[in-house]
Design a protein around this motif. Structure first.
Motif, mmCIF file in Angstrom:
data_model
loop_
_atom_site.group_PDB
_atom_site.id
_atom_site.type_symbol
_atom_site.label_atom_id
_atom_site.label_comp_id
_atom_site.label_asym_id
_atom_site.label_seq_id
_atom_site.Cartn_x
_atom_site.Cartn_y
_atom_site.Cartn_z
ATOM 1 N N HIS A 63 1.264 9.608 8.380
ATOM 2 C CA HIS A 63 -0.026 9.051 7.966
ATOM 3 C C HIS A 63 0.170 7.902 6.983
ATOM 4 C CE1 HIS A 63 -3.003 8.885 4.640
ATOM 5 N NE2 HIS A 63 -3.806 8.624 5.645
ATOM 6 N N ALA A 64 1.055 8.087 5.994
ATOM 7 C CA ALA A 64 1.294 7.033 5.013
ATOM 8 C C ALA A 64 1.789 5.759 5.686
ATOM 9 C CB ALA A 64 2.296 7.512 3.961
ATOM 10 N N VAL A 65 2.714 5.922 6.635
ATOM 11 C CA VAL A 65 3.259 4.767 7.354
ATOM 12 C C VAL A 65 2.155 4.073 8.157
ATOM 13 C CG1 VAL A 65 4.855 4.042 9.171
ATOM 14 C CG2 VAL A 65 5.592 5.714 7.449
ATOM 15 N N GLU A 66 1.352 4.860 8.872
ATOM 16 C CA GLU A 66 0.276 4.294 9.687
ATOM 17 C C GLU A 66 -0.769 3.596 8.821
ATOM 18 O OE1 GLU A 66 -0.181 4.102 12.935
ATOM 19 O OE2 GLU A 66 1.664 5.138 13.498
ATOM 20 N N TYR A 67 -1.078 4.170 7.671
ATOM 21 C CA TYR A 67 -2.070 3.537 6.792
ATOM 22 C C TYR A 67 -1.553 2.198 6.261
ATOM 23 C CZ TYR A 67 -5.000 2.503 2.796
ATOM 24 O OH TYR A 67 -5.826 1.864 1.893
ATOM 25 N N LEU A 68 -0.310 2.159 5.845
ATOM 26 C CA LEU A 68 0.238 0.919 5.306
ATOM 27 C C LEU A 68 0.259 -0.186 6.363
ATOM 28 C CD1 LEU A 68 3.103 2.310 3.035
ATOM 29 C CD2 LEU A 68 0.939 1.264 2.309
ATOM 30 N N ARG A 69 0.383 0.169 7.624
ATOM 31 C CA ARG A 69 0.342 -0.828 8.704
ATOM 32 C C ARG A 69 -1.040 -1.490 8.797
ATOM 33 N NH1 ARG A 69 3.430 2.669 13.422
ATOM 34 N NH2 ARG A 69 5.575 2.266 12.711
ATOM 35 N N GLN A 70 -2.059 -0.771 8.385
ATOM 36 C CA GLN A 70 -3.430 -1.287 8.469
ATOM 37 C C GLN A 70 -3.935 -1.861 7.157
ATOM 38 O OE1 GLN A 70 -6.221 1.327 10.825
ATOM 39 N NE2 GLN A 70 -4.631 2.829 10.364
ATOM 40 N N HIS A 71 -3.095 -1.842 6.136
ATOM 41 C CA HIS A 71 -3.598 -2.161 4.802
ATOM 42 C C HIS A 71 -4.140 -3.578 4.680
ATOM 43 C CE1 HIS A 71 -3.583 -2.697 0.375
ATOM 44 N NE2 HIS A 71 -3.953 -1.440 0.426
ATOM 45 N N SER A 72 -3.698 -4.484 5.526
ATOM 46 C CA SER A 72 -4.179 -5.865 5.441
ATOM 47 C C SER A 72 -5.670 -5.971 5.750
ATOM 48 C CB SER A 72 -3.389 -6.767 6.389
ATOM 49 O OG SER A 72 -3.551 -6.337 7.737
ATOM 50 N N SER A 73 -6.245 -4.954 6.391
ATOM 51 C CA SER A 73 -7.678 -4.980 6.707
ATOM 52 C C SER A 73 -8.533 -4.318 5.640
ATOM 53 C CB SER A 73 -7.930 -4.289 8.060
ATOM 54 O OG SER A 73 -7.627 -2.900 7.980
ATOM 55 N N VAL A 74 -7.902 -3.772 4.610
ATOM 56 C CA VAL A 74 -8.640 -3.103 3.527
ATOM 57 C C VAL A 74 -9.120 -4.135 2.516
ATOM 58 C CG1 VAL A 74 -8.480 -1.418 1.651
ATOM 59 C CG2 VAL A 74 -7.330 -0.974 3.827
ATOM 60 N N VAL A 75 -10.368 -4.027 2.109
ATOM 61 C CA VAL A 75 -10.943 -4.947 1.134
ATOM 62 C C VAL A 75 -11.695 -4.147 0.069
ATOM 63 C CG1 VAL A 75 -11.167 -6.852 2.776
ATOM 64 C CG2 VAL A 75 -13.050 -5.220 2.494
ATOM 65 N N PRO A 76 -11.938 -4.741 -1.099
ATOM 66 C CA PRO A 76 -12.763 -4.060 -2.104
ATOM 67 C C PRO A 76 -14.190 -3.879 -1.580
ATOM 68 C CG PRO A 76 -11.527 -5.871 -3.098
ATOM 69 C CD PRO A 76 -11.397 -6.016 -1.606
ATOM 70 N N LEU A 77 -14.825 -2.810 -1.976
ATOM 71 C CA LEU A 77 -16.226 -2.607 -1.632
ATOM 72 C C LEU A 77 -17.103 -3.539 -2.461
ATOM 73 C CD1 LEU A 77 -16.126 1.246 -1.269
ATOM 74 C CD2 LEU A 77 -17.034 -0.326 0.467
ATOM 75 N N PRO A 78 -18.293 -3.879 -1.980
ATOM 76 C CA PRO A 78 -19.170 -4.803 -2.708
ATOM 77 C C PRO A 78 -19.401 -4.345 -4.145
ATOM 78 C CG PRO A 78 -20.034 -4.410 -0.514
ATOM 79 C CD PRO A 78 -18.885 -3.461 -0.675
ATOM 80 N N GLY A 79 -19.134 -5.254 -5.071
ATOM 81 C CA GLY A 79 -19.382 -4.983 -6.476
ATOM 82 C C GLY A 79 -18.286 -4.242 -7.205
ATOM 83 N N ALA A 80 -17.234 -3.822 -6.501
ATOM 84 C CA ALA A 80 -16.208 -2.989 -7.139
ATOM 85 C C ALA A 80 -15.472 -3.726 -8.254
ATOM 86 C CB ALA A 80 -15.217 -2.486 -6.096
#
Length: 240
Positions: free
Chosen positions: A89-106
């Motif tokens: 899971h950790a490996v798979e999540y890190l592969r997708q990390h480039s699509s993660v962004v801060p939530l509005p206002g964070a």
């Protein structure tokens, strides 16, 4: 009869609560990346699960997450297989990390709290190697107060993460407000003796969060920022 010299009782200045933030679905828009990462990791173990089942458990630690899904589905995995799924899971999540962004206002919310002198910390069921990537996304330094799964015995819904975060800030957990997107955050907050506040940005419904103990529920960090006064958080220039 002479007038009595009575004065109003004096009280200490109110102390603003410290805020303890969950991370995924609360400060960063990463819940569905975690869902897909878990789906792919479990598929490697020949376990096919609908994503809605996985989503309902996001926010738990990896090991507890897998154990809960095994209980629900009747599947059985060895301790070695559970550990392998957590790693995948950790490996798979890190592969997708480039699509993660801060939530509005964070980012604005955290900057505002710091500018007002309000203590805050992050407490996440994620491991440091995955959660640590969020600091750069949020424009935060490496020494930002943050407690991860690696640092406590049990993750949510146990209270350990929030208790450790409060200790890191040097505050009584009863004087903290936990901000989270899942029922697991709210349950852990209650067990820590903290006030729970929910956000809808992780996919849980308002009624679910309220039933789990949320005192207030906001759409996302941006709405929370606009309504900080409802949590007793004020700037130095604001009156009581």
């Amino acid at each position: 009869m002479s007038e009595s010299n009575t004065t109003a009782p004096s009280f200490p200045e109110p102390v603003a609560p410290a805020l303890l933030f969950d991370l995924d679905g609360t400060l960063i828009d990463s819940v569905y990346q975690h869902v897909i990462a878990w789906r792919n990791a479990l598929a490697k173990a020949d376990i096919e699960l609908s994503v809605w089942r996985i989503h309902r458990r996001i926010g738990m630690s990896g090991g507890l997450f897998v154990n809960a899904l095994m209980r629900e589905t009747g599947l059985r995995l060895s301790a070695e297989q559970v550990a392998e799924a957590v790693e995948d899971h950790a490996v798979e999540y890190l592969r997708q990390h480039s699509s993660v962004v801060p939530l509005p206002g964070a980012t604005e919310l955290l900057r505002t709290l710091s500018a007002r002198g309000i203590s805050w910390a992050i407490a996440t069921s994620g491991q440091r190697r995955t959660a640590g990537r969020a600091l750069e996304l949020l424009g935060l330094p490496e020494d930002t107060p943050m407690v991860t799964r690696d640092q406590v015995r049990f993750a949510k819904p146990d209270p350990d993460l929030f208790l450790a975060a409060a200790a890191q800030l040097g505050v009584d957990p009863r004087h903290t407000v936990v901000i989270g997107d899942s029922v697991w955050d709210m349950l852990a907050a209650r067990r820590a003796g903290a006030l729970g506040v929910g956000v809808l940005s992780g996919g849980y419904g308002r009624d679910e969060l309220e039933r789990a103990g949320a005192y207030r529920v906001y759409a996302d960090p941006a709405e929370l920022l606009a309504r900080l006064d409802e949590l007793g958080v004020r700037g130095a220039e604001e009156g009581g």
